[in-house]
Write an enzyme that holds these catalytic residues in place. Structure first.
Site, PDB file in Angstrom:
ATOM      1  N   ASP A  44       0.878  -1.176   0.000  1.00  9.72           N
ATOM      2  CA  ASP A  44       0.000   0.000   0.000  1.00  9.72           C
ATOM      3  C   ASP A  44       0.913   1.223   0.000  1.00  9.72           C
ATOM      4  OD1 ASP A  44      -2.372   1.592   0.310  1.00  9.72           O
ATOM      5  OD2 ASP A  44      -1.953   1.770   2.444  1.00  9.72           O
ATOM      6  N   SER A  45       0.296   2.396  -0.135  1.00  8.50           N
ATOM      7  CA  SER A  45       1.087   3.623  -0.048  1.00  8.50           C
ATOM      8  C   SER A  45       1.563   3.878   1.385  1.00  8.50           C
ATOM      9  CB  SER A  45       0.238   4.804  -0.512  1.00  8.50           C
ATOM     10  OG  SER A  45      -0.921   4.898   0.301  1.00  8.50           O
ATOM     11  N   TYR A  57      -0.912   8.306  -2.591  1.00  6.16           N
ATOM     12  CA  TYR A  57      -0.990   7.962  -4.007  1.00  6.16           C
ATOM     13  C   TYR A  57      -2.224   8.611  -4.655  1.00  6.16           C
ATOM     14  CZ  TYR A  57       2.460   4.088  -3.888  1.00  6.16           C
ATOM     15  OH  TYR A  57       3.590   3.315  -3.815  1.00  6.16           O
ATOM     16  N   GLY A  58      -3.255   8.799  -3.848  1.00  7.73           N
ATOM     17  CA  GLY A  58      -4.570   9.166  -4.379  1.00  7.73           C
ATOM     18  C   GLY A  58      -4.629  10.505  -5.086  1.00  7.73           C
ATOM     19  N   GLU A  90      -3.434   8.177   8.675  1.00  9.25           N
ATOM     20  CA  GLU A  90      -1.984   8.027   8.890  1.00  9.25           C
ATOM     21  C   GLU A  90      -1.553   8.748  10.170  1.00  9.25           C
ATOM     22  OE1 GLU A  90       0.714   6.572   7.137  1.00  9.25           O
ATOM     23  OE2 GLU A  90      -0.665   5.547   5.780  1.00  9.25           O
ATOM     24  N   CYS A 101     -10.929   2.568  -0.099  1.00  6.79           N
ATOM     25  CA  CYS A 101      -9.534   2.899   0.203  1.00  6.79           C
ATOM     26  C   CYS A 101      -9.205   2.107   1.458  1.00  6.79           C
ATOM     27  CB  CYS A 101      -9.386   4.400   0.455  1.00  6.79           C
ATOM     28  SG  CYS A 101      -7.772   4.872   1.126  1.00  6.79           S
ATOM     29  N   THR A 102      -8.062   1.445   1.447  1.00  7.81           N
ATOM     30  CA  THR A 102      -7.768   0.550   2.572  1.00  7.81           C
ATOM     31  C   THR A 102      -7.448   1.303   3.871  1.00  7.81           C
ATOM     32  OG1 THR A 102      -5.511   0.387   1.727  1.00  7.81           O
ATOM     33  CG2 THR A 102      -7.048  -1.371   1.115  1.00  7.81           C
ATOM     34  N   HIS A 103      -7.301   2.621   3.787  1.00  3.92           N
ATOM     35  CA  HIS A 103      -7.147   3.398   5.022  1.00  3.92           C
ATOM     36  C   HIS A 103      -8.488   3.585   5.739  1.00  3.92           C
ATOM     37  CE1 HIS A 103      -3.221   4.583   3.350  1.00  3.92           C
ATOM     38  NE2 HIS A 103      -2.927   5.056   4.551  1.00  3.92           N
ATOM     39  N   CYS A 133      -4.183  -1.678  -1.918  1.00  6.02           N
ATOM     40  CA  CYS A 133      -4.337  -0.245  -2.132  1.00  6.02           C
ATOM     41  C   CYS A 133      -5.282  -0.105  -3.310  1.00  6.02           C
ATOM     42  CB  CYS A 133      -2.980   0.362  -2.455  1.00  6.02           C
ATOM     43  SG  CYS A 133      -3.043   2.076  -2.991  1.00  6.02           S
ATOM     44  N   ASN A 134      -6.414   0.514  -3.072  1.00  4.01           N
ATOM     45  CA  ASN A 134      -7.393   0.668  -4.154  1.00  4.01           C
ATOM     46  C   ASN A 134      -6.841   1.543  -5.266  1.00  4.01           C
ATOM     47  OD1 ASN A 134     -10.388  -0.280  -3.157  1.00  4.01           O
ATOM     48  ND2 ASN A 134      -9.046   0.268  -1.469  1.00  4.01           N
ATOM     49  N   THR A 135      -6.082   2.570  -4.864  1.00  2.00           N
ATOM     50  CA  THR A 135      -5.564   3.519  -5.844  1.00  2.00           C
ATOM     51  C   THR A 135      -4.617   2.808  -6.813  1.00  2.00           C
ATOM     52  OG1 THR A 135      -5.707   5.159  -4.094  1.00  2.00           O
ATOM     53  CG2 THR A 135      -4.472   5.780  -6.058  1.00  2.00           C
TER      54      THR A 135
HETATM   55  N1  DGL Z   1      -4.754   3.085   0.931  1.00  2.40           N
HETATM   56  C1  DGL Z   1      -4.762   3.509  -0.398  1.00  2.40           C
HETATM   57  C2  DGL Z   1      -6.005   3.180  -1.165  1.00  2.40           C
HETATM   58  O1  DGL Z   1      -6.572   2.177  -0.918  1.00  2.40           O
HETATM   59  C3  DGL Z   1      -4.008   4.708  -0.810  1.00  2.40           C
HETATM   60  C4  DGL Z   1      -4.379   6.014  -0.300  1.00  2.40           C
HETATM   61  C5  DGL Z   1      -3.448   7.097  -0.772  1.00  2.40           C
HETATM   62  O2  DGL Z   1      -2.223   6.904  -0.675  1.00  2.40           O
HETATM   63  O3  DGL Z   1      -3.928   8.124  -1.242  1.00  2.40           O
HETATM   64  O4  DGL Z   1      -6.436   3.844  -2.031  1.00  2.40           O
END
Ligand code: DGL
Length: 259
Positions: A7-8, A39-40, A147, A179-181, A70-72
């Site tokens: 993931d990011s 990443y988003g 985060e 988003c996994t966050h 990471c979805n992104t």
């Molecule tokens: N956790 C990530 C996702 O699922 C990335 C979020 C990010 O870095 O913007 O999209």
């Protein structure tokens, strides 16, 4: 078996936790690209380049499978093989679980800007059922709050409520945490949604797929997984947060990597 997962940042640990608890006999190599998070907000080309560098790193570790937690990144990397290693992304299992869960065929997707722009969720959902209406909303501030560890905070509640307002106005009955966050912010999301809306977390959704494709078996927790946590920048804050998210699982090793 050794599973590579990335993931990011720390968000993908929500997926790792589900997997490690479901498959107690597997070992995990995690990479959080903390030096380049988020990443988003980045372009598709940059996200793809970062993801490919990480998949090279995991392939060199000789993992048996790569999970893009990471979805992104998932929205930019087709699910395929990387150096002959099977690659799994979180979008298909999340979309499939949401299609099964919705009754009113009105689905919400909360995700990063890059994921929303890619249209990956809408396309995948429509490949299962064209009649479903999909309402997507980007929520760029949520990754920073997660985060930072602001998981239980009135400011987080207010930001989440603001992002969810347009989706709730559209009368969705199911919400994909795209988003996994976001599972880290589930209490704020629950407060804003009430208890009638089904929440879909890609972490739980991907376990079924992995079990099926990699023949992983749910096992009694007699074996304690090895969990290797790598990050492109490793601060004391990241170490504490990572261990907190994974609790009661224990991180075996922390390491900094330069890609
Ligand atoms: N956790 C990530 C996702 O699922 C990335 C979020 C990010 O870095 O913007 O999209």
């Amino acid at each position: 078996m050794q599973i590579g997962i990335f993931d990011s940042g720390v968000g993908g640990l929500t997926v790792l936790k589900e997997m490690a608890q479901s498959f107690a006999s597997e070992d995990f190599y995690y990479l959080g690209d903390t030096a380049r998070l988020p990443y988003g907000t980045k372009s598709p080309e940059t996200i793809r380049q970062y993801a490919e560098q990480i998949m090279d790193f995991l392939a060199a570790r000789k993992v048996d499978a790569i999970v893009i937690a990471c979805n992104t990144a998932s929205s930019q990397v087709p699910e395929t093989l990387w150096k002959n290693i099977p690659v799994f992304n979180v979008i298909e299992p999340g979309a499939e679980a949401a299609v099964k869960a919705t009754r009113s065929k009105r689905l919400g997707v909360l995700a990063t800007r890059a994921t929303v722009r890619s249209n990956s969720y809408t396309d995948k959902i429509h490949s299962f059922d064209k009649d479903i209406q999909v309402f997507a909303k980007s929520a760029p501030l949520l990754v920073g709050l997660a985060e930072e560890g602001w998981v239980d905070d009135p400011i987080t509640d207010a930001v989440v409520a603001r992002y969810l307002e347009p989706l709730l106005k559209n009368d969705i009955d199911t919400l994909i945490l795209g988003c996994t966050h976001y599972p880290l912010l589930v209490s704020a999301i629950r407060k804003a949604c009430g208890d009638k809306i089904r929440l879909i977390d890609s972490g739980s959704a991907i376990c079924g797929k992995l079990a099926e494709k990699m023949s992983l078996k749910a096992s009694e927790p007699t074996y304690i997984n090895e969990i290797h946590f790598h990050a492109t920048d490793l601060t004391a804050h990241t170490r504490i947060l990572a261990q907190q998210i994974l609790k009661p699982l224990v991180i075996t090793e922390f390491d900094i990597v330069h890609l």
